[in-house]
Design an enzyme around this catalytic site. Structure first.
Site, PDB file in Angstrom:
ATOM      1  N   CYS A  35     -17.424   7.677   1.721  1.00 24.47           N
ATOM      2  CA  CYS A  35     -17.265   6.455   2.308  1.00 24.47           C
ATOM      3  C   CYS A  35     -16.603   6.862   3.856  1.00 24.47           C
ATOM      4  CB  CYS A  35     -16.340   5.644   1.549  1.00 24.47           C
ATOM      5  SG  CYS A  35     -15.428   4.265   2.406  1.00 24.47           S
ATOM      6  N   CYS A  94     -24.089  -5.354   0.122  1.00 29.94           N
ATOM      7  CA  CYS A  94     -23.167  -4.645   0.568  1.00 29.94           C
ATOM      8  C   CYS A  94     -23.602  -3.158   0.323  1.00 29.94           C
ATOM      9  CB  CYS A  94     -21.595  -4.596  -0.100  1.00 29.94           C
ATOM     10  SG  CYS A  94     -21.925  -4.661  -1.828  1.00 29.94           S
ATOM     11  N   ASP A 139       0.688  -1.021   0.026  1.00 25.03           N
ATOM     12  CA  ASP A 139      -0.033  -0.009   0.039  1.00 25.03           C
ATOM     13  C   ASP A 139       0.874   1.204   0.065  1.00 25.03           C
ATOM     14  OD1 ASP A 139      -2.262   1.410  -0.058  1.00 25.03           O
ATOM     15  OD2 ASP A 139      -2.667   1.459   2.102  1.00 25.03           O
ATOM     16  N   CYS A 178     -14.549   1.534   8.441  1.00 26.05           N
ATOM     17  CA  CYS A 178     -15.835   0.934   8.486  1.00 26.05           C
ATOM     18  C   CYS A 178     -15.757  -0.296   7.996  1.00 26.05           C
ATOM     19  CB  CYS A 178     -16.571   2.043   7.611  1.00 26.05           C
ATOM     20  SG  CYS A 178     -18.106   1.224   7.153  1.00 26.05           S
TER      21      CYS A 178
HETATM   22  S1  SF4 Z   1     -19.704  -7.969  -2.783  1.00 27.00           S
HETATM   23 FE1  SF4 Z   1     -21.712  -7.345  -2.267  1.00 27.00          FE
HETATM   24  S2  SF4 Z   1     -23.090  -7.644  -3.921  1.00 27.00           S
HETATM   25 FE2  SF4 Z   1     -20.920  -8.893  -3.920  1.00 27.00          FE
HETATM   26  S3  SF4 Z   1     -21.663 -10.819  -2.760  1.00 27.00           S
HETATM   27 FE3  SF4 Z   1     -20.701  -9.388  -1.401  1.00 27.00          FE
HETATM   28  S4  SF4 Z   1     -22.415  -8.469  -0.447  1.00 27.00           S
HETATM   29 FE4  SF4 Z   1     -23.048  -9.288  -2.439  1.00 27.00          FE
HETATM   30  S1  SF4 Z   2     -16.577   1.174   4.156  1.00 30.90           S
HETATM   31 FE1  SF4 Z   2     -18.519   1.809   4.990  1.00 30.90          FE
HETATM   32  S2  SF4 Z   2     -19.314   3.573   4.187  1.00 30.90           S
HETATM   33 FE2  SF4 Z   2     -17.209   2.782   2.929  1.00 30.90          FE
HETATM   34  S3  SF4 Z   2     -18.309   1.739   1.149  1.00 30.90           S
HETATM   35 FE3  SF4 Z   2     -18.172   0.129   2.881  1.00 30.90          FE
HETATM   36  S4  SF4 Z   2     -19.915   0.262   4.032  1.00 30.90           S
HETATM   37 FE4  SF4 Z   2     -19.757   2.423   2.800  1.00 30.90          FE
END
Ligand code: SF4
Ligand code: SF4
Length: 364
Positions: free
Chosen positions: A216, A197, A135, A243
């Site tokens: 985010c 997600c 990174d 997060c």
């Molecule tokens: S990345 Fe998101 S859309 Fe893909 S399997 Fe995981 S939760 Fe589901």
């Molecule tokens: S880290 Fe948290 S805020 Fe960022 S995209 Fe994933 S769920 Fe959304």
């Protein structure tokens, strides 16, 4: 076995013995869709992370980053097994730390096993280059990890490893001018019609295969230095640093019998899962120093930690949070910006539907 296969096999064996959960090799070539990266930058979705827009040529082509490079050795450490967090009792608000940052700093943990191998390879192959990145270099590391067969990219844009691994993975690479036999990729869509997600993201930051970094929480609590946008003040989640909500929601990352059987590297054993938000609001530079935070947790300034704590209080019981915020705003050693933010957050919490009459009395 050819020389390139022999050396590749030896390197992969050494890396497995060093405890990496996933290892693979891909050839060096430009990323598949540089126009998608350009469009993401042009739309400003990288927020304040100007470094992502810099070194565009290196990022899109590792052969520019290391001239003459032919192979990329990709590794991943597994830092969690998907076990859900236990939430404490209401009334003592705590802010959660993303799981990758709960133990030792992953940059150090990966680098201290990659560098000795790279050093040895430099000695054995004079004139060739072996450059380690964790990174720390403009490399599209997820793209190369996919090509090397470490996993696939989900709609949340993170690498999803083989069954049981989920996305609890941190990545590292050795870019080399030596030609090594690549390992096979398994390109397929891990998501299908799933949108968990996307639905779970507290700030609606995800479109399929694109994250708006400027929305985010990971970016806004770690990389962003300024005041939060108005909408971000009205979050109602308990993330203080980073997060994990999109990974937690993913079925590939669930806590299962299989995920429990796969080892998590011991360096990532959680030292700090969360912080008491009242304590964070009491931190000054000296007390923060005494905590001995890992380098990754030292990335945000004290001002940013205070800002994050103010915002994480958006999920808490309004009466308790308003009292804490008003006490914080009395501190003589904070900036005017933080004082104003604390008072705005207190005012918003006090009028939040369901805040109840306890707010006024608790706040005095
Ligand atoms: S990345 Fe998101 S859309 Fe893909 S399997 Fe995981 S939760 Fe589901
Ligand atoms: S880290 Fe948290 S805020 Fe960022 S995209 Fe994933 S769920 Fe959304």
């Amino acid at each position: 076995m050819s020389r390139r296969e022999e050396l590749a096999s030896e390197i992969l064996g050494r890396l497995r013995a060093a405890g990496f959960a996933l290892v693979g090799i891909c050839e060096v070539r430009p990323i598949d869709r540089p126009e998608a990266f350009d469009a993401w930058i042009k739309a400003g979705h990288h927020g304040d992370m100007a470094y992502l827009a810099e070194h565009r040529r290196e990022r899109c082509d590792p052969g520019v980053f290391v001239p003459g490079a032919r192979s990329i050795v990709c590794v991943a450490d597994r830092y969690a097994d998907g076990r859900p967090d236990q939430h404490g009792p209401r009334g003592a608000p705590r802010g959660r730390i993303a799981r990758y940052a709960r133990g030792r700093d992953y940059h150090e943990v990966l680098r201290e096993r990659l560098e000795p191998l790279a050093e040895e390879l430099r000695d054995r192959h004079p004139g060739e280059r072996f450059r380690v990145s964790v990174d720390t270099a403009p490399i599209a590391e997820r793209d190369h990890a996919v090509r090397a067969g470490l996993g696939r990219i989900g709609k949340h844009t993170l690498l999803i490893g083989p069954p049981g691994h989920g996305s609890w993975l941190v990545l590292g690479e050795i870019v080399t001018t030596v030609d090594l036999a690549p390992t096979p990729a398994t390109p397929s869509d891990p998501c299908g019609s799933c949108t968990r997600c996307i639905d779970a993201c507290p700030t609606r930051a995800i479109e399929p295969w694109r994250v708006h970094a400027e929305r985010c929480i990971s970016y806004l609590t770690i990389e962003h230095h300024g005041a939060p946008a108005g909408w971000f003040r009205e979050r109602a989640d308990d993330w203080l640093f980073g997060c994990d909500a999109c990974i937690e929601a993913c079925p590939h990352a669930a806590h299962t019998l299989r995920s429990q059987r796969l080892p998590v590297h011991p360096a990532y054993a959680a030292a700090t899962r969360d912080f008491d938000l009242a304590e964070v609001l009491r931190w000054d530079l000296e007390s923060m120093e005494r905590l001995g935070l890992s380098p990754v947790l030292r990335r945000p300034s004290l001002e940013a930690w205070h800002r994050n704590a103010i915002l994480a209080l958006g999920y808490a019981d309004a009466g308790v949070a308003v009292t804490m915020l008003r006490a914080f705003a009395e501190r003589p050693d904070i900036s005017d910006g933080l004082r104003a933010l604390a008072m705005e957050q207190a005012a918003w919490l006090a009028q939040r539907p369901g805040a109840g009459s306890g707010v006024g009395s608790a706040a005095g």
